[in-house]
Design a protein around this motif. Sequence first.
Motif, mmCIF file in Angstrom:
data_model
loop_
_atom_site.group_PDB
_atom_site.id
_atom_site.type_symbol
_atom_site.label_atom_id
_atom_site.label_comp_id
_atom_site.label_asym_id
_atom_site.label_seq_id
_atom_site.Cartn_x
_atom_site.Cartn_y
_atom_site.Cartn_z
ATOM 1 N N GLY A 1 0.780 -1.225 0.000
ATOM 2 C CA GLY A 1 0.000 0.000 0.000
ATOM 3 C C GLY A 1 0.812 1.276 0.000
ATOM 4 O O GLY A 1 0.246 2.371 -0.050
ATOM 5 N N THR A 2 2.147 1.164 0.049
ATOM 6 C CA THR A 2 2.975 2.355 -0.043
ATOM 7 C C THR A 2 3.138 2.756 -1.512
ATOM 8 O O THR A 2 2.957 1.938 -2.427
ATOM 9 C CB THR A 2 4.352 2.136 0.605
ATOM 10 N N LEU A 3 3.513 4.011 -1.727
ATOM 11 C CA LEU A 3 3.567 4.582 -3.068
ATOM 12 C C LEU A 3 4.997 4.897 -3.465
ATOM 13 O O LEU A 3 5.753 5.488 -2.686
ATOM 14 C CB LEU A 3 2.744 5.876 -3.129
ATOM 15 N N LYS A 4 5.382 4.504 -4.661
ATOM 16 C CA LYS A 4 6.665 4.924 -5.229
ATOM 17 C C LYS A 4 6.425 6.176 -6.066
ATOM 18 O O LYS A 4 5.338 6.360 -6.641
ATOM 19 C CB LYS A 4 7.267 3.820 -6.078
ATOM 20 N N PHE A 5 7.432 7.037 -6.161
ATOM 21 C CA PHE A 5 7.207 8.329 -6.804
ATOM 22 C C PHE A 5 8.433 8.816 -7.545
ATOM 23 O O PHE A 5 9.551 8.344 -7.325
ATOM 24 C CB PHE A 5 6.785 9.372 -5.764
ATOM 25 N N SER A 6 8.190 9.783 -8.432
ATOM 26 C CA SER A 6 9.256 10.450 -9.181
ATOM 27 C C SER A 6 9.160 11.951 -8.938
ATOM 28 O O SER A 6 8.077 12.467 -8.644
ATOM 29 C CB SER A 6 9.110 10.181 -10.687
ATOM 30 N N PRO A 7 10.277 12.676 -9.072
ATOM 31 C CA PRO A 7 10.224 14.137 -8.891
ATOM 32 C C PRO A 7 9.600 14.828 -10.094
ATOM 33 O O PRO A 7 9.737 14.370 -11.231
ATOM 34 C CB PRO A 7 11.698 14.518 -8.743
ATOM 35 N N VAL A 8 8.945 15.937 -9.851
ATOM 36 C CA VAL A 8 8.467 16.831 -10.908
ATOM 37 C C VAL A 8 9.217 18.144 -10.706
ATOM 38 O O VAL A 8 8.873 18.944 -9.830
ATOM 39 C CB VAL A 8 6.946 17.050 -10.832
ATOM 40 N N GLY A 9 10.265 18.352 -11.486
ATOM 41 C CA GLY A 9 11.144 19.490 -11.282
ATOM 42 C C GLY A 9 12.355 19.086 -10.457
ATOM 43 O O GLY A 9 12.487 17.947 -10.004
ATOM 44 N N GLY A 10 13.246 20.023 -10.243
ATOM 45 C CA GLY A 10 14.502 19.743 -9.552
ATOM 46 C C GLY A 10 14.356 19.793 -8.044
ATOM 47 O O GLY A 10 14.120 20.854 -7.460
ATOM 48 N N ILE A 11 14.499 18.643 -7.390
ATOM 49 C CA ILE A 11 14.352 18.539 -5.940
ATOM 50 C C ILE A 11 15.570 17.829 -5.370
ATOM 51 O O ILE A 11 16.017 16.812 -5.909
ATOM 52 C CB ILE A 11 13.074 17.760 -5.564
ATOM 53 N N ASP A 12 16.089 18.350 -4.278
ATOM 54 C CA ASP A 12 17.180 17.695 -3.562
ATOM 55 C C ASP A 12 16.579 16.537 -2.764
ATOM 56 O O ASP A 12 15.891 16.754 -1.765
ATOM 57 C CB ASP A 12 17.860 18.697 -2.629
ATOM 58 N N LYS A 13 16.829 15.314 -3.201
ATOM 59 C CA LYS A 13 16.202 14.144 -2.575
ATOM 60 C C LYS A 13 16.605 13.975 -1.118
ATOM 61 O O LYS A 13 15.921 13.278 -0.350
ATOM 62 C CB LYS A 13 16.525 12.882 -3.374
ATOM 63 N N ARG A 14 17.684 14.639 -0.699
ATOM 64 C CA ARG A 14 18.118 14.522 0.689
ATOM 65 C C ARG A 14 17.137 15.169 1.666
ATOM 66 O O ARG A 14 17.168 14.874 2.858
ATOM 67 C CB ARG A 14 19.502 15.158 0.859
ATOM 68 N N VAL A 15 16.272 16.061 1.179
ATOM 69 C CA VAL A 15 15.359 16.765 2.085
ATOM 70 C C VAL A 15 14.004 16.060 2.215
ATOM 71 O O VAL A 15 13.132 16.540 2.934
ATOM 72 C CB VAL A 15 15.125 18.218 1.621
ATOM 73 N N LEU A 16 13.823 14.932 1.558
ATOM 74 C CA LEU A 16 12.488 14.355 1.453
ATOM 75 C C LEU A 16 12.068 13.460 2.617
ATOM 76 O O LEU A 16 10.895 13.457 3.011
ATOM 77 C CB LEU A 16 12.377 13.551 0.146
ATOM 78 N N VAL A 17 12.961 12.674 3.157
ATOM 79 C CA VAL A 17 12.562 11.641 4.111
ATOM 80 C C VAL A 17 11.892 12.251 5.342
ATOM 81 O O VAL A 17 12.309 13.278 5.866
ATOM 82 C CB VAL A 17 13.774 10.762 4.505
ATOM 83 N N ALA A 18 10.785 11.617 5.769
ATOM 84 C CA ALA A 18 9.998 11.971 6.955
ATOM 85 C C ALA A 18 9.165 13.233 6.782
ATOM 86 O O ALA A 18 8.539 13.692 7.735
ATOM 87 C CB ALA A 18 10.879 12.084 8.200
ATOM 88 N N LYS A 19 9.109 13.795 5.576
ATOM 89 C CA LYS A 19 8.292 14.975 5.346
ATOM 90 C C LYS A 19 6.844 14.584 5.054
ATOM 91 O O LYS A 19 6.567 13.499 4.536
ATOM 92 C CB LYS A 19 8.847 15.779 4.170
ATOM 93 N N THR A 20 5.919 15.476 5.383
ATOM 94 C CA THR A 20 4.500 15.231 5.123
ATOM 95 C C THR A 20 4.114 15.790 3.759
ATOM 96 O O THR A 20 4.614 16.843 3.331
ATOM 97 C CB THR A 20 3.618 15.850 6.205
ATOM 98 N N VAL A 21 3.209 15.087 3.079
ATOM 99 C CA VAL A 21 2.759 15.463 1.741
ATOM 100 C C VAL A 21 1.243 15.299 1.639
ATOM 101 O O VAL A 21 0.604 14.710 2.517
ATOM 102 C CB VAL A 21 3.447 14.608 0.654
ATOM 103 N N ARG A 22 0.691 15.806 0.548
ATOM 104 C CA ARG A 22 -0.704 15.586 0.184
ATOM 105 C C ARG A 22 -0.726 14.937 -1.199
ATOM 106 O O ARG A 22 -0.057 15.414 -2.120
ATOM 107 C CB ARG A 22 -1.472 16.901 0.152
ATOM 108 N N VAL A 23 -1.529 13.893 -1.355
ATOM 109 C CA VAL A 23 -1.504 13.089 -2.573
ATOM 110 C C VAL A 23 -2.834 13.178 -3.309
ATOM 111 O O VAL A 23 -3.902 12.976 -2.712
ATOM 112 C CB VAL A 23 -1.208 11.607 -2.256
#
Length: 339
Positions: A74-96
């Motif tokens: 049930g987890t989601l795999k994802f790709s970036p849209v635009g230039g994002i530093d992947k180091r800042v992503l873990v443990a952040k909250t999002v809306r899907v």
Amino acid sequence: MLLKELTEIMSTSGNEGEIREKIKSIVKPYVDDVYVDKIGNLIAYKNGKKNNKIMLAAHMDEVGLMVKSINDDGTLKFSPVGGIDKRVLVAKTVRVGKYKINGVIGAKPIHLQKKNEQKRPLDYDDLYIDIGAISKDDALKYVSIGDYVHFDTNFDMLGNGFVKAKALDDRIGCGVLIDILKNNYEYPIYAAFTVQEEVGLRGAGVAAYNIGPDFAIVVEGTVAADVADSVPYLVSTELGRGPAISLMDRTSLYNKELVDKVVKIADENGIPHQFRRIASGGNDAGKIHLTKGGIKTIAISIPCRYIHSFNSVAYLDDYTNTIKLIDSIIKNIEREALL
């Protein structure tokens, strides 16, 4: 506050509908016409008694993510849209997705990582989004492959005159255009709130081709690196020193004569300003200045720390001084032969 309204809206590149409708509702009382072109740019037009067209451009889109697959758990795999530093992503909250389902970006806990895994930055393949689903079928009740994923960030004031928010690149530029549209000028003003800048400056070229301006000003949120341990020659801009005038970047080499005239206008009007001092990155000017037979174009940016992340920081005086500078440029276009 205008910047709070603009930055808290979720509109990743290619999914600008919500921010477009918000800006349209705000500018409508101040302009003679407002319309959407075929690629999705919002164009606000304000008439003037002279013939030469002035185009202002700021992009509506923001960087984000997109669901590319759904795991059996049930987890989601994802790709970036635009230039994002992947180091800042873990443990952040999002809306899907369109229902803005709450999610958290997860990864293997550090307790379970091998030593070699701990020494390298997490890659996109190491990350997933947890929406609290218990299976793939459960997740499919709420999200789909291709859904956009937005950063979940609130606007806040910091210290004395600083703000933090997502999407300051380039909702801060959109705010400048909105304030300029409240003024009256001798020349027709076309304010282009463009789409898909973060994935290749795609909207700006279409807008410039259709408008055919005689002069264009791009208003952008740009990189500020005035923080601890920054190498001095890599500090592109600094908060508190005013709007940044571009000299060169990855997509444009700006006309030195135009730049000098903008500096002169700023000096004469007592407006603090600085130069954007690195050549990396780009903005909508890269497409605009090459359109048709070529368009005279300058870029003026508001410095933002931690750009393309969940939280950027800007200084409100830089924002207001950018409005003052663009207002002064428009008022002095004929005297300084900018057209």
